[in-house]
Scaffold this active site. Structure first.
Site, PDB file in Angstrom:
ATOM      1  N   HIS A 204      12.628  -4.974   4.148  1.00 21.97           N
ATOM      2  CA  HIS A 204      12.354  -6.318   3.613  1.00 21.97           C
ATOM      3  C   HIS A 204      13.369  -6.792   2.582  1.00 21.97           C
ATOM      4  O   HIS A 204      13.271  -7.887   2.056  1.00 21.97           O
ATOM      5  CB  HIS A 204      10.909  -6.419   3.071  1.00 21.97           C
ATOM      6  CG  HIS A 204      10.649  -5.737   1.767  1.00 21.97           C
ATOM      7  ND1 HIS A 204      10.586  -6.435   0.583  1.00 21.97           N
ATOM      8  CD2 HIS A 204      10.415  -4.451   1.456  1.00 21.97           C
ATOM      9  CE1 HIS A 204      10.311  -5.584  -0.400  1.00 21.97           C
ATOM     10  NE2 HIS A 204      10.206  -4.375   0.113  1.00 21.97           N
ATOM     11  N   THR A 240       0.770   6.664  14.120  1.00 23.94           N
ATOM     12  CA  THR A 240       1.320   5.809  15.181  1.00 23.94           C
ATOM     13  C   THR A 240       2.409   4.907  14.613  1.00 23.94           C
ATOM     14  O   THR A 240       2.248   4.325  13.544  1.00 23.94           O
ATOM     15  CB  THR A 240       0.195   4.954  15.807  1.00 23.94           C
ATOM     16  OG1 THR A 240      -0.747   5.847  16.369  1.00 23.94           O
ATOM     17  CG2 THR A 240       0.734   4.030  16.883  1.00 23.94           C
ATOM     18  N   CYS A 328       8.560  -5.194  -9.122  1.00 20.12           N
ATOM     19  CA  CYS A 328       7.438  -4.263  -9.149  1.00 20.12           C
ATOM     20  C   CYS A 328       6.924  -4.041 -10.564  1.00 20.12           C
ATOM     21  O   CYS A 328       5.803  -3.621 -10.750  1.00 20.12           O
ATOM     22  CB  CYS A 328       7.863  -2.951  -8.506  1.00 20.12           C
ATOM     23  SG  CYS A 328       8.953  -3.204  -7.110  1.00 20.12           S
TER      24      CYS A 328
HETATM   25  C1  LIG Z   1      15.948   0.061  -6.087  1.00 26.83           C
HETATM   26  C2  LIG Z   1      14.523  -0.080  -5.594  1.00 26.83           C
HETATM   27  N1  LIG Z   1      13.840   1.016  -5.263  1.00 26.83           N
HETATM   28  C3  LIG Z   1      12.567   0.948  -4.813  1.00 26.83           C
HETATM   29  C4  LIG Z   1      11.910  -0.260  -4.665  1.00 26.83           C
HETATM   30  C5  LIG Z   1      10.483  -0.270  -4.162  1.00 26.83           C
HETATM   31  O1  LIG Z   1      10.404  -0.766  -2.875  1.00 26.83           O
HETATM   32  P1  LIG Z   1       9.013  -1.192  -2.182  1.00 26.83           P
HETATM   33  O2  LIG Z   1       8.252  -1.962  -3.215  1.00 26.83           O
HETATM   34  O3  LIG Z   1       9.429  -1.987  -1.011  1.00 26.83           O
HETATM   35  O4  LIG Z   1       8.280   0.055  -1.797  1.00 26.83           O
HETATM   36  C6  LIG Z   1      12.574  -1.445  -4.993  1.00 26.83           C
HETATM   37  C7  LIG Z   1      11.904  -2.764  -4.898  1.00 26.83           C
HETATM   38  O5  LIG Z   1      12.232  -3.717  -5.558  1.00 26.83           O
HETATM   39  C8  LIG Z   1      13.926  -1.351  -5.461  1.00 26.83           C
HETATM   40  O6  LIG Z   1      14.629  -2.443  -5.788  1.00 26.83           O
END
Ligand SMILES: Cc1ncc(COP(=O)(O)O)c(C=O)c1O
Length: 386
Positions: A204, A240, A328
């Site tokens: 994504h 799956t 996040c």
């Molecule tokens: C460097 C990095 N690692 C890990 C993640 C976590 O990815 P996800 O929230 O798609 O699991 C992100 C999301 O912004 C990221 O930028």
């Protein structure tokens, strides 16, 4: 007006990826079934695996599909640690600028599973200090179970010395894992050239769908499973397959690799134009990591005398989406651990915004942002003075 400058958090899906995903959604057949419907889905899936492997410079059998990037990341770190511990190695080494998807499982291993955690610092540009690793390895190299370092930072875009770290680790037989999610298709990256043991990617962030992550794991380096079940994916990740997302991921990876040079040059030029202008237009503003090599799409700017949470809302009201750091951890009232590691204090870390550009960003959008942003900063600063 709507201007999306948060591509490092997630990207819009590309039309070709949406089309491929939609076509796959209406197909029936579990790829593990032996009938022709199942075999047909299996063929689509294996074709997609080949495309993703080509895009990342690995063998197809090294690609292991997971549902989430965070899941792949957690699994890789924990399982590599357990494998090392089984041969008497108890140290986990990460950097101070890792995403929470690595930082938190590493802290968990230290708090709940007896690991000793070593966190490598970064310089003022946000580049990992390899000299700290040299010192550590020279005295305790045979105690290190795993080293996990990101390829490019998600807040500053700063590229990290992965090749040098792998070279250092090699002498002590230490597996190196890298979170390459921000780097994939934005900067040259080859799993086999780098000599990594494991690498994690996500769809994504490159125009693919949510809900699909990849662990690239060196062939022959088998690790125990966290989930047990149907034995898919070298018995490491049972369940799956999410065929529609996998097929769409491969299409997005192909597209992104096909226009790698053109897109990255264009996005890099837009980013540089934006950074130069904003520093000129806004007194005291400065770019973080400006002295280091960076991936093209990300720029982190500090606006002293402001609060980034307030700026974010003011910009949102004007139709501009950006971020205070990693999506996040956005919304949580904590200064960015990445900026603190680079030498910021709480105040300046809280006065920083991340703008991230992508394949769909236009020159007009950047010009409009350059019109609006200085006014927003000015009024935020005035409000702070009152
Ligand atoms: C460097 C990095 N690692 C890990 C993640 C976590 O990815 P996800 O929230 O798609 O699991 C992100 C999301 O912004 C990221 O930028």
């Amino acid at each position: 007006m709507s201007i999306y400058l948060d591509h490092a958090a997630t990207t819009p899906m590309s039309p070709a990826a949406i089309e491929a995903m939609t076509a796959q959604l209406v197909k029936v057949g579990n790829p593990s079934s032996l009938h022709s419907d199942g075999r047909s889905t299996r063929k689509d899936l294996e074709g997609s695996r080949d495309h993703i492997a080509t895009a990342i410079g690995s063998h197809s059998r090294e690609i292991i599909f997971f549902f989430f990037f965070t899941e792949a990341n957690n699994t890789a770190l924990k399982v590599l640690f357990w494998k090392g511990r089984a041969s008497g190695r108890n140290l986990v080494v990460i950097s101070a600028i890792e995403h929470h998807a690595i930082l938190d499982p590493a802290l968990w291993l230290a708090e709940h599973d007896g690991a000793e955690l070593v966190i490598l610092g970064v310089d003022a540009n946000g580049v990992i200090r390899t000299e700290e690793l040299v010192d550590l390895l020279s005295s305790r190299g045979d105690e290190v179970a795993v080293i996990s370092v990101m390829a490019a930072n998600n807040e500053t875009g700063v590229l990290q010395p992965i090749r040098a770290i792998v070279e250092l680790a090699k002498h002590y037989g230490i597996p190196v894992r890298s979170d390459a999610v921000q780097c994939f298709t934005k900067s040259p990256l080859s799993f086999s050239d780098l000599g990594l043991t494991a690498m994690t990617l996500s769809a994504h962030k490159i125009g693919g769908p949510l809900g699909i992550g990849v662990l690239v794991l060196q062939a022959g380096f088998d690790i125990p499973a966290l989930l047990h079940g149907g034995g898919q994916e070298r018995d490491i990740r049972s369940g799956t397959f999410n065929a529609p997302s996998i097929v769409a991921f491969a299409i997005a990876a192909n597209e992104s690799m096909n226009d790698f040079d053109l897109r990255n040059e264009r996005v890099g030029r837009l980013r540089d134009h934006f950074a130069t202008e904003i520093v000129e237009k806004v007194p005291d503003a400065y770019v973080n990591g400006a002295g280091a090599d960076r991936i093209p799409g990300i720029v982190s700017v500090t606006f002293p005398g402001t609060e980034s949470d307030t700026l974010l809302l003011l910009l949102d009201a004007q139709g501009i989406s950006c971020s205070t750091g990693s999506a996040c951890s956005a919304g949580v009232q904590r200064p960015s651990h990445v900026l603190l590691a680079m030498g910021h204090d709480d105040r300046s870390a809280r006065s920083t915004l991340r703008f991230s550009l992508g394949a769909t960003t236009t020159r007009d959008e950047i010009e409009s942002t350059l019109e609006i942003l200085p006014k927003v900063i000015e009024s935020a600063r005035l409000a702070n003075l009152r």
